[in-house]
Motif scaffolding. Structure first.
Motif, PDB file in Angstrom:
ATOM      1  N   LEU A 316       3.441  78.763  27.241  1.00 22.64           N
ATOM      2  CA  LEU A 316       2.880  78.360  25.946  1.00 22.64           C
ATOM      3  C   LEU A 316       3.537  77.098  25.377  1.00 22.64           C
ATOM      4  N   MET A 317       4.699  76.737  25.856  1.00 25.96           N
ATOM      5  CA  MET A 317       5.457  75.637  25.252  1.00 25.96           C
ATOM      6  C   MET A 317       4.883  74.269  25.626  1.00 25.96           C
ATOM      7  N   GLN A 318       5.177  73.307  24.777  1.00 27.54           N
ATOM      8  CA  GLN A 318       4.917  71.898  25.068  1.00 27.54           C
ATOM      9  C   GLN A 318       6.178  71.327  25.690  1.00 27.54           C
ATOM     10  N   ALA A 319       6.086  70.890  26.934  1.00 28.93           N
ATOM     11  CA  ALA A 319       7.274  70.416  27.645  1.00 28.93           C
ATOM     12  C   ALA A 319       7.659  68.999  27.247  1.00 28.93           C
ATOM     13  N   THR A 320       6.676  68.194  26.870  1.00 31.94           N
ATOM     14  CA  THR A 320       6.956  66.803  26.493  1.00 31.94           C
ATOM     15  C   THR A 320       6.991  66.711  24.975  1.00 31.94           C
ATOM     16  N   VAL A 321       8.189  66.565  24.436  1.00 25.97           N
ATOM     17  CA  VAL A 321       8.352  66.505  22.984  1.00 25.97           C
ATOM     18  C   VAL A 321       9.319  65.374  22.639  1.00 25.97           C
ATOM     19  N   ALA A 322       9.181  64.842  21.441  1.00 28.25           N
ATOM     20  CA  ALA A 322      10.113  63.839  20.941  1.00 28.25           C
ATOM     21  C   ALA A 322      11.384  64.525  20.470  1.00 28.25           C
ATOM     22  N   THR A 323      12.534  63.913  20.738  1.00 28.04           N
ATOM     23  CA  THR A 323      13.819  64.456  20.328  1.00 28.04           C
ATOM     24  C   THR A 323      14.615  63.381  19.604  1.00 28.04           C
ATOM     25  N   ALA A 324      15.732  63.778  19.035  1.00 27.11           N
ATOM     26  CA  ALA A 324      16.604  62.842  18.322  1.00 27.11           C
ATOM     27  C   ALA A 324      18.046  63.111  18.712  1.00 27.11           C
ATOM     28  N   SER A 325      18.846  62.037  18.661  1.00 29.12           N
ATOM     29  CA  SER A 325      20.278  62.186  18.888  1.00 29.12           C
ATOM     30  C   SER A 325      20.977  62.492  17.566  1.00 29.12           C
ATOM     31  N   LEU A 326      22.235  62.884  17.643  1.00 24.31           N
ATOM     32  CA  LEU A 326      22.953  63.268  16.443  1.00 24.31           C
ATOM     33  C   LEU A 326      23.157  62.099  15.484  1.00 24.31           C
ATOM     34  N   ASP A 327      23.292  60.891  16.033  1.00 24.59           N
ATOM     35  CA  ASP A 327      23.564  59.732  15.179  1.00 24.59           C
ATOM     36  C   ASP A 327      22.301  58.944  14.830  1.00 24.59           C
ATOM     37  N   ALA A 328      21.116  59.482  15.115  1.00 25.43           N
ATOM     38  CA  ALA A 328      19.872  58.786  14.780  1.00 25.43           C
ATOM     39  C   ALA A 328      19.731  58.680  13.265  1.00 25.43           C
ATOM     40  N   LEU A 329      19.305  57.508  12.786  1.00 28.81           N
ATOM     41  CA  LEU A 329      19.133  57.281  11.354  1.00 28.81           C
ATOM     42  C   LEU A 329      17.801  57.848  10.870  1.00 28.81           C
ATOM     43  N   LEU A 330      17.728  58.033   9.567  1.00 27.48           N
ATOM     44  CA  LEU A 330      16.521  58.601   8.973  1.00 27.48           C
ATOM     45  C   LEU A 330      15.295  57.750   9.287  1.00 27.48           C
ATOM     46  N   ALA A 331      15.454  56.417   9.279  1.00 29.99           N
ATOM     47  CA  ALA A 331      14.321  55.541   9.557  1.00 29.99           C
ATOM     48  C   ALA A 331      13.763  55.762  10.956  1.00 29.99           C
ATOM     49  N   ASP A 332      14.617  56.220  11.892  1.00 30.47           N
ATOM     50  CA  ASP A 332      14.158  56.475  13.257  1.00 30.47           C
ATOM     51  C   ASP A 332      13.509  57.850  13.402  1.00 30.47           C
ATOM     52  N   LEU A 333      13.754  58.739  12.459  1.00 34.57           N
ATOM     53  CA  LEU A 333      13.226  60.100  12.550  1.00 34.57           C
ATOM     54  C   LEU A 333      11.840  60.237  11.951  1.00 34.57           C
ATOM     55  N   LEU A 334      11.528  59.393  10.976  1.00 33.66           N
ATOM     56  CA  LEU A 334      10.272  59.558  10.248  1.00 33.66           C
ATOM     57  C   LEU A 334       9.024  59.405  11.106  1.00 33.66           C
ATOM     58  N   PRO A 335       8.929  58.402  12.006  1.00 35.41           N
ATOM     59  CA  PRO A 335       7.663  58.231  12.738  1.00 35.41           C
ATOM     60  C   PRO A 335       7.231  59.458  13.514  1.00 35.41           C
ATOM     61  N   ALA A 336       8.178  60.151  14.176  1.00 35.08           N
ATOM     62  CA  ALA A 336       7.800  61.296  15.009  1.00 35.08           C
ATOM     63  C   ALA A 336       7.230  62.436  14.187  1.00 35.08           C
ATOM     64  N   LEU A 337       7.727  62.603  12.958  1.00 33.21           N
ATOM     65  CA  LEU A 337       7.285  63.717  12.130  1.00 33.21           C
ATOM     66  C   LEU A 337       6.120  63.368  11.223  1.00 33.21           C
ATOM     67  N   LEU A 338       6.008  62.103  10.842  1.00 36.68           N
ATOM     68  CA  LEU A 338       4.976  61.724   9.892  1.00 36.68           C
ATOM     69  C   LEU A 338       3.733  61.166  10.556  1.00 36.68           C
ATOM     70  N   GLN A 339       3.874  60.605  11.742  1.00 37.87           N
ATOM     71  CA  GLN A 339       2.742  59.965  12.398  1.00 37.87           C
ATOM     72  C   GLN A 339       2.210  60.775  13.573  1.00 37.87           C
ATOM     73  N   GLY A 340       3.049  61.625  14.170  1.00 36.86           N
ATOM     74  CA  GLY A 340       2.609  62.387  15.324  1.00 36.86           C
ATOM     75  C   GLY A 340       2.157  63.786  14.961  1.00 36.86           C
ATOM     76  N   GLN A 341       1.883  64.583  15.992  1.00 38.26           N
ATOM     77  CA  GLN A 341       1.422  65.958  15.805  1.00 38.26           C
ATOM     78  C   GLN A 341       2.578  66.957  15.809  1.00 38.26           C
ATOM     79  N   GLN A 342       3.797  66.459  16.013  1.00 38.83           N
ATOM     80  CA  GLN A 342       4.957  67.318  16.141  1.00 38.83           C
ATOM     81  C   GLN A 342       5.491  67.673  14.763  1.00 38.83           C
ATOM     82  N   THR A 343       5.689  68.982  14.512  1.00 39.49           N
ATOM     83  CA  THR A 343       6.180  69.430  13.202  1.00 39.49           C
ATOM     84  C   THR A 343       7.659  69.757  13.224  1.00 39.49           C
ATOM     85  N   CYS A 344       8.283  69.697  14.369  1.00 35.85           N
ATOM     86  CA  CYS A 344       9.695  70.041  14.509  1.00 35.85           C
ATOM     87  C   CYS A 344      10.333  69.046  15.471  1.00 35.85           C
ATOM     88  N   LEU A 345      11.454  68.460  15.082  1.00 36.99           N
ATOM     89  CA  LEU A 345      12.124  67.450  15.906  1.00 36.99           C
ATOM     90  C   LEU A 345      13.467  67.996  16.366  1.00 36.99           C
TER      91      LEU A 345
END
Length: 383
Positions: A316-345
């Motif tokens: 049932l899982m989606q194997a290809t997902v966007a991820t983030a590193s621990l030091d990723a800035l907020l500006a780098d996190l917004l596109p994946a959650l606001l523009q894509g279909q992914q609700t959890c990063l």
């Protein structure tokens, strides 16, 4: 009384007192620019054998002005407020030339179609000039005056129209700009103001603890010689708005994420997955292996599809997902959650192990508490 005082003050001078040296220097620049433009235009007209309106030998330069009134307004903008977008070379040359060309084009049409008085032609010419300058991104206030001057001059015949358009308007505007380039380079001013290059990533600046005082802003404008272009109040509003729009530079994924999120094993069946969704109230669950390495995400909508009851988390899982590193800035996190279909990063460490998850709720909570020293999202809501 205070309201009346403020109201009357709004109709008073909006610009600061000009420095005498600056005012004299800019006036001298306009004097030289207009004088040299007149001289060059007169020489060109003489070489072309145009009628300069003077029968006295050697008196043609002084007897016949080649300048038109709108060029005086263009000179004020070029030499006194060179930082204005409306004073840049494209705005001056294209704005004046297009306004004159359009006025020449509609001059016979307005009289033929409307059959009204000459005033109607003047108004329509200015209306058309504004539209074409806005469309061509060359808005230049003297362009409206050029349209009126073109209608009033009404050059006769094709040769007269081409002479007016090419020599008087285009060449006159180009010469004013050329002499302005030299004058500002000699006097240490920047002209033209080239647009800033667009960076690949948004620039993030440290917000100021408090806005500069009006005296500091006025001194900065005076030092940059922009006091005639930007007002102190406008600059203060610009700084405040920019700080409000800029992402906070200290917000990283490690500070925003929800730590120790609920996870699924690849072999978890439909009942186990459904029960965990009910307990957590989230919209997606990460799937990890025995070493806590991320394998994928199971969105809540997937388990509601027909046929999902007999499948495991691995299927049932989606194997290809966007991820983030621990030091990723907020500006780098917004596109994946606001523009894509992914609700959890998912947030991963250097070894690929799952450290936490970031949802839109986490980002909203971090922005609300941006002034605090700790920016951790809620631990019980991954929605």
């Amino acid at each position: 009384m205070r309201f009346d005082s403020l109201t009357l003050r709004a109709f008073g001078p909006a610009m600061p007192h000009a420095q005498p040296v600056e005012a004299v220097r800019d006036a001298v620049g306009a004097l030289l620019g207009l004088g040299l433009t007149q001289a060059v235009l007169w020489l060109i007209a003489s070489d072309l054998g145009l009628d300069l309106g003077s029968s006295l030998a050697g008196a043609g330069f002084w007897a016949h002005p080649m300048l038109i009134a709108p060029l005086g307004a263009s000179a004020v903008m070029i030499y006194l407020i060179p930082a204005s977008p409306m004073s840049q070379p494209w705005s001056v040359v294209a704005g004046n030339t297009l306004s004159a060309a359009l006025a020449l084009a509609i001059l016979p049409l307005v009289g033929l179609i409307l059959g009204g008085p000459p005033v109607m032609t003047l108004i329509v010419a200015v209306f058309a000039a504004i539209l074409v300058m806005a469309w061509a991104r060359c808005l230049h206030p003297p362009g409206g005056a050029v349209a009126i001057a073109t209608v009033l001059a009404a050059p006769a015949g094709l040769q007269g129209s081409l002479t007016w358009l090419g020599l008087t308007v285009f060449a006159g505007s180009a010469l004013l700009v050329a002499f302005g380039l030299v004058f500002h380079r000699v006097t240490g001013r920047r002209y033209p103001f080239a647009p800033l290059p667009v960076a690949d990533e948004p620039a993030v600046a440290e917000p100021l603890s408090m806005p500069p005082s009006p005296l500091v802003l006025a001194a900065a404008l005076a030092q940059l010689r922009l006091e005639g272009t930007v007002g102190v109040d406008d600059l203060a509003r610009l700084i405040t708005t920019a700080e409000a729009l800029a992402p906070h530079p200290k917000l990283t994924a490690a500070q925003i994420m929800t730590r120790d999120p609920a996870t699924l094993s690849p072999t978890a069946d439909w009942r186990q997955i459904s029960a965990l969704f009910v307990r957590q109230g989230c919209r997606a669950l990460p799937v990890v292996d025995g070493l806590n390495r991320l394998l994928g995400l199971v969105p809540v909508l997937v388990i509601l599809r027909p046929g999902a009851q007999g499948l495991s988390a691995h299927h049932l899982m989606q194997a290809t997902v966007a991820t983030a590193s621990l030091d990723a800035l907020l500006a780098d996190l917004l596109p994946a959650l606001l523009q894509g279909q992914q609700t959890c990063l998912p947030v991963l460490d250097a070894d690929g192990s799952l450290c936490g998850v970031i949802t839109r709720s986490d980002i909203l909570a971090a922005l609300v508490h941006a002034s605090e020293t700790s920016h951790e999202g809620p631990s019980d809501d991954h929605a």
